[in-house]
Scaffold this motif. Structure first.
Motif, PDB file in Angstrom:
ATOM      1  N   UNK A 113      -4.468  54.047  -7.332  1.00 45.34           N
ATOM      2  CA  UNK A 113      -4.547  52.702  -8.071  1.00 45.34           C
ATOM      3  C   UNK A 113      -4.626  51.443  -7.283  1.00 45.34           C
ATOM      4  N   UNK A 114      -4.377  51.711  -5.867  1.00 42.80           N
ATOM      5  CA  UNK A 114      -4.803  50.309  -5.116  1.00 42.80           C
ATOM      6  C   UNK A 114      -6.194  50.272  -4.609  1.00 42.80           C
ATOM      7  N   UNK A 115      -6.728  49.059  -4.604  1.00 43.26           N
ATOM      8  CA  UNK A 115      -8.082  48.686  -4.041  1.00 43.26           C
ATOM      9  C   UNK A 115      -8.438  49.673  -2.761  1.00 43.26           C
ATOM     10  N   UNK A 116      -9.382  50.327  -2.683  1.00 40.07           N
ATOM     11  CA  UNK A 116      -9.752  50.862  -1.389  1.00 40.07           C
ATOM     12  C   UNK A 116     -11.127  50.434  -0.746  1.00 40.07           C
ATOM     13  N   UNK A 117     -12.117  50.229  -1.476  1.00 42.18           N
ATOM     14  CA  UNK A 117     -13.324  49.681  -1.198  1.00 42.18           C
ATOM     15  C   UNK A 117     -14.411  49.568  -2.336  1.00 42.18           C
ATOM     16  N   UNK A 118     -15.313  48.944  -2.316  1.00 39.56           N
ATOM     17  CA  UNK A 118     -16.379  48.705  -2.971  1.00 39.56           C
ATOM     18  C   UNK A 118     -17.859  48.863  -2.699  1.00 39.56           C
ATOM     19  N   UNK A 119     -18.878  48.853  -3.519  1.00 38.77           N
ATOM     20  CA  UNK A 119     -20.068  48.947  -2.999  1.00 38.77           C
ATOM     21  C   UNK A 119     -20.976  47.811  -3.964  1.00 38.77           C
ATOM     22  N   UNK A 120     -22.011  47.566  -3.121  1.00 41.33           N
ATOM     23  CA  UNK A 120     -22.802  46.272  -3.769  1.00 41.33           C
ATOM     24  C   UNK A 120     -24.258  47.074  -3.942  1.00 41.33           C
ATOM     25  N   UNK A 121     -24.410  47.966  -4.782  1.00 44.90           N
ATOM     26  CA  UNK A 121     -25.998  48.209  -4.876  1.00 44.90           C
ATOM     27  C   UNK A 121     -26.839  47.320  -5.642  1.00 44.90           C
ATOM     28  N   UNK A 131     -26.621  43.996  -5.342  1.00 46.51           N
ATOM     29  CA  UNK A 131     -26.621  42.626  -4.686  1.00 46.51           C
ATOM     30  C   UNK A 131     -27.433  42.786  -3.138  1.00 46.51           C
ATOM     31  N   UNK A 132     -26.964  43.716  -2.293  1.00 47.28           N
ATOM     32  CA  UNK A 132     -27.596  44.232  -1.306  1.00 47.28           C
ATOM     33  C   UNK A 132     -27.310  45.416  -0.582  1.00 47.28           C
ATOM     34  N   UNK A 133     -27.456  46.396  -1.523  1.00 46.00           N
ATOM     35  CA  UNK A 133     -26.994  47.706  -1.138  1.00 46.00           C
ATOM     36  C   UNK A 133     -26.168  47.880   0.002  1.00 46.00           C
ATOM     37  N   UNK A 134     -24.927  47.352   0.069  1.00 43.15           N
ATOM     38  CA  UNK A 134     -23.976  47.522   1.193  1.00 43.15           C
ATOM     39  C   UNK A 134     -22.734  48.126   0.543  1.00 43.15           C
ATOM     40  N   UNK A 135     -21.918  48.655   1.566  1.00 40.53           N
ATOM     41  CA  UNK A 135     -20.609  48.940   1.368  1.00 40.53           C
ATOM     42  C   UNK A 135     -19.590  48.140   2.122  1.00 40.53           C
ATOM     43  N   UNK A 136     -18.751  47.941   1.510  1.00 45.03           N
ATOM     44  CA  UNK A 136     -17.459  46.881   2.013  1.00 45.03           C
ATOM     45  C   UNK A 136     -16.719  47.558   3.020  1.00 45.03           C
ATOM     46  N   UNK A 189     -12.310  36.623   6.052  1.00 44.64           N
ATOM     47  CA  UNK A 189     -11.558  38.043   6.086  1.00 44.64           C
ATOM     48  C   UNK A 189     -12.343  38.895   7.022  1.00 44.64           C
ATOM     49  N   UNK A 190     -11.399  39.827   7.666  1.00 43.66           N
ATOM     50  CA  UNK A 190     -11.974  40.858   8.678  1.00 43.66           C
ATOM     51  C   UNK A 190     -12.666  41.849   7.890  1.00 43.66           C
ATOM     52  N   UNK A 191     -13.722  41.408   7.260  1.00 43.69           N
ATOM     53  CA  UNK A 191     -14.425  42.328   6.360  1.00 43.69           C
ATOM     54  C   UNK A 191     -16.021  42.347   6.749  1.00 43.69           C
ATOM     55  N   UNK A 192     -16.697  43.457   6.697  1.00 38.90           N
ATOM     56  CA  UNK A 192     -17.960  43.486   7.107  1.00 38.90           C
ATOM     57  C   UNK A 192     -18.768  44.232   6.065  1.00 38.90           C
TER      58      UNK A 192
END
Length: 119
Positions: free
Chosen positions: A31-39, A41-46, A75-78
């Motif tokens: 139930x807690x946010x883990x990650x998401x994908x952006x297919x 938008x730019x076909x990337x994974x967060x 944010x420390x996200x790529x």
């Protein structure tokens, strides 16, 4: 990697389930946010990192794979392009994120997860 490969890797972690965020595929652990994908938008994974310095280093080392948008600037996200990301690197990074996102009760039940050495 393909989108299916990345999704299968994400779902290989215990208690991870499909969800959606902003109309894109996302994943939660218990139930807690883990990650998401952006297919679409730019076909990337967060990918969550430890610091902004780590992000800058990754982009400097491999700008064809790694990038970020203004949304993630503070944010420390790529964002890692699915077609270019190294599967071993992504597995380790997702394992690190899973340990932080999983509730303690779930984490204790799974001492060994993909990307980690057995305890």
């Amino acid at each position: 990697m393909t989108r299916d490969d990345v999704e299968a890797l994400i779902l290989s972690f215990p208690a991870v389930e499909r969800s959606s965020s902003y109309g894109e595929p996302s994943f939660k652990v218990a139930g807690k946010f883990f990650t998401w994908m952006r297919p679409h938008l730019d076909d990337s994974v967060v990918v969550h990192l430890d610091s902004l310095d780590e992000r800058e280093l990754l982009i400097e080392m491999d700008p064809a794979t790694f990038h970020f948008t203004d949304h993630y600037r503070d944010y420390p996200i790529i964002l890692a392009r699915v077609a270019a990301v190294d599967p071993a690197w992504l597995t380790v990074m997702l394992a690190r994120r899973w340990r932080r996102a999983a509730p303690p009760k779930v984490s204790r039940l799974h001492p060994n997860i993909p990307g980690e050495s057995p305890a």
